[in-house]
Motif scaffolding. Structure first.
Motif, PDB file in Angstrom:
ATOM      1  N   ARG A   1       0.625   4.387  -2.711  1.00 57.14           N
ATOM      2  CA  ARG A   1       0.194   5.775  -2.436  1.00 57.14           C
ATOM      3  C   ARG A   1       0.992   6.751  -3.284  1.00 57.14           C
ATOM      4  O   ARG A   1       0.459   7.691  -3.859  1.00 57.14           O
ATOM      5  CB  ARG A   1       0.440   6.122  -0.963  1.00 57.14           C
ATOM      6  CG  ARG A   1      -0.578   5.584  -0.040  1.00 57.14           C
ATOM      7  CD  ARG A   1      -0.662   6.409   1.199  1.00 57.14           C
ATOM      8  NE  ARG A   1       0.362   6.111   2.182  1.00 57.14           N
ATOM      9  CZ  ARG A   1       0.467   6.754   3.326  1.00 57.14           C
ATOM     10  NH1 ARG A   1      -0.348   7.765   3.591  1.00 57.14           N
ATOM     11  NH2 ARG A   1       1.384   6.414   4.202  1.00 57.14           N
TER      12      ARG A   1
ATOM     13  N   LEU B   1       9.449  -7.524  -2.042  1.00 57.56           N
ATOM     14  CA  LEU B   1       9.186  -7.658  -0.595  1.00 57.56           C
ATOM     15  C   LEU B   1       9.000  -9.119  -0.197  1.00 57.56           C
ATOM     16  O   LEU B   1       9.507  -9.553   0.838  1.00 57.56           O
ATOM     17  CB  LEU B   1       7.936  -6.862  -0.200  1.00 57.56           C
ATOM     18  CG  LEU B   1       7.990  -5.334  -0.326  1.00 57.56           C
ATOM     19  CD1 LEU B   1       6.691  -4.730   0.163  1.00 57.56           C
ATOM     20  CD2 LEU B   1       9.165  -4.735   0.422  1.00 57.56           C
TER      21      LEU B   1
ATOM     22  N   HIS C   1      14.101  -6.180   0.545  1.00 56.04           N
ATOM     23  CA  HIS C   1      14.260  -4.924   1.300  1.00 56.04           C
ATOM     24  C   HIS C   1      15.138  -5.102   2.533  1.00 56.04           C
ATOM     25  O   HIS C   1      15.538  -4.136   3.161  1.00 56.04           O
ATOM     26  CB  HIS C   1      12.891  -4.349   1.696  1.00 56.04           C
ATOM     27  CG  HIS C   1      12.047  -5.266   2.527  1.00 56.04           C
ATOM     28  ND1 HIS C   1      11.603  -6.498   2.093  1.00 56.04           N
ATOM     29  CD2 HIS C   1      11.569  -5.133   3.788  1.00 56.04           C
ATOM     30  CE1 HIS C   1      10.885  -7.069   3.039  1.00 56.04           C
ATOM     31  NE2 HIS C   1      10.855  -6.265   4.082  1.00 56.04           N
ATOM     32  N   LYS C   2      15.448  -6.370   2.878  1.00 58.49           N
ATOM     33  CA  LYS C   2      16.344  -6.648   4.009  1.00 58.49           C
ATOM     34  C   LYS C   2      17.784  -6.868   3.538  1.00 58.49           C
ATOM     35  O   LYS C   2      18.675  -7.097   4.356  1.00 58.49           O
ATOM     36  CB  LYS C   2      15.880  -7.912   4.760  1.00 58.49           C
ATOM     37  CG  LYS C   2      14.411  -7.922   5.160  1.00 58.49           C
ATOM     38  CD  LYS C   2      14.226  -7.502   6.598  1.00 58.49           C
ATOM     39  CE  LYS C   2      12.787  -7.690   7.032  1.00 58.49           C
ATOM     40  NZ  LYS C   2      12.419  -6.884   8.161  1.00 58.49           N
TER      41      LYS C   2
ATOM     42  N   GLN D   1      14.731  -0.312   6.003  1.00 52.61           N
ATOM     43  CA  GLN D   1      14.302  -1.507   5.251  1.00 52.61           C
ATOM     44  C   GLN D   1      12.809  -1.484   4.920  1.00 52.61           C
ATOM     45  O   GLN D   1      12.107  -2.486   5.093  1.00 52.61           O
ATOM     46  CB  GLN D   1      14.650  -2.775   6.052  1.00 52.61           C
ATOM     47  CG  GLN D   1      16.135  -2.874   6.372  1.00 52.61           C
ATOM     48  CD  GLN D   1      16.497  -4.119   7.156  1.00 52.61           C
ATOM     49  OE1 GLN D   1      15.738  -4.545   8.028  1.00 52.61           O
ATOM     50  NE2 GLN D   1      17.650  -4.702   6.864  1.00 52.61           N
TER      51      GLN D   1
ATOM     52  N   PRO E   1       4.016   2.158  -1.191  1.00 50.77           N
ATOM     53  CA  PRO E   1       4.524   2.554  -2.509  1.00 50.77           C
ATOM     54  C   PRO E   1       3.390   2.919  -3.470  1.00 50.77           C
ATOM     55  O   PRO E   1       3.518   3.825  -4.288  1.00 50.77           O
ATOM     56  CB  PRO E   1       5.272   1.309  -3.002  1.00 50.77           C
ATOM     57  CG  PRO E   1       5.524   0.481  -1.802  1.00 50.77           C
ATOM     58  CD  PRO E   1       4.482   0.819  -0.786  1.00 50.77           C
TER      59      PRO E   1
ATOM     60  N   PRO F   1       0.778  -1.247   0.000  1.00 56.54           N
ATOM     61  CA  PRO F   1       0.000   0.000   0.000  1.00 56.54           C
ATOM     62  C   PRO F   1       0.811   1.300   0.000  1.00 56.54           C
ATOM     63  O   PRO F   1       0.412   2.265  -0.647  1.00 56.54           O
ATOM     64  CB  PRO F   1      -0.850  -0.103   1.270  1.00 56.54           C
ATOM     65  CG  PRO F   1      -0.224  -1.165   2.102  1.00 56.54           C
ATOM     66  CD  PRO F   1       0.491  -2.099   1.171  1.00 56.54           C
TER      67      PRO F   1
END
Ligand SMILES: N[C@@H](CCC(=O)N[C@@H](CS)C(=O)NCC(=O)O)C(=O)O
Length: 210
Positions: A21, A40, A45-46, A57, A19, A17
């Motif tokens: 936006r 993800l 992202h980690k 992250q 990104p 949600p």
């Protein structure tokens, strides 16, 4: 629209949600920014590479030409509002700007965050991201979401958009929150006709496909 940042890129998270936006906001402004997908589900992202971009992250993150990185969806949207003021999505003048800020915060703090708690603490796909998952926390948020939607329904009886006569960033936050209800296995009650009318209208805007 060229905003003078040749190498700008937006680290994106697909269906997530936050990104989304920013993508909707950019679509409303008619600004196109190259997207850098971040997986993800695969926990990209980690990775050390993405952690160097955003040590928190999380997505989205906006990287400017000089390497500056901005995170937080609303901060990124505010940057674009300043760079390209039209159409104004954070309002014009003291009162309208404050009202939109008020509503965006309400939509974030009392709606999007709560739906996100339900999704993250109940959906099997979120097991790796939300540690530990607390199913009781998911359950505890459900009546609060229902209460907020009842409140929103009463508000939307007297105006077309969340913060007034014009579409704003508060509608964008509301749209992604309602859409996140589906994977969170929640729904907008049948009797909330004003919320349903509003959601149908903002979903029909081309930007909603972003
Ligand atoms: N407050 C941040 C929230 C960013 C955020 O939590 N993004 C989610 C995707 S919607 C994320 O990156 N989650 C990764 C995780 O929880 O590990 C914003 O408004 O951008």
């Amino acid at each position: 629209m060229n905003i003078g940042q040749a190498n700008m890129k937006l680290y994106d998270g697909g269906r997530a949600p936050n990104p989304r936006r920013v993508r909707i906001f950019l679509a409303e402004k008619g600004i196109s920014v190259p997207l850098e997908p971040v997986d993800l589900g695969g926990l990209q992202h980690k990775s050390s590479g993405y952690t160097a971009v955003n040590p928190m992250q999380r997505v989205p993150a906006l990287e400017l030409d000089d390497g500056t990185v901005l995170t937080e969806s609303i901060a990124i949207c505010r940057y674009f509002e300043e760079v390209q003021p039209e159409p104004a999505l954070f309002g014009r003048g003291a009162l309208e700007k404050a009202r939109i800020e008020m509503w965006n915060r309400r939509m974030e703090l009392h709606f999007l965050s709560l739906v996100s708690h339900v999704f993250r603490n109940s959906h099997p796909a979120m097991k790796e991201m939300e540690k530990p998952q607390v199913p009781e926390w998911a359950e505890a948020n459900k009546p609060r979401i229902a209460d907020f939607l009842g409140f929103l329904d009463r508000e939307l009886k007297s105006r077309p958009f969340v913060a007034g006569a014009d579409y704003s960033v508060a509608d964008i936050t509301g749209l992604v929150a309602v859409d996140l209800m589906k994977p969170a296995k929640l729904s907008v009650a049948e009797e909330l006709g004003s919320v349903r009318r509003w959601h149908a209208e903002i979903s029909a805007r081309p930007s909603a496909k972003a």
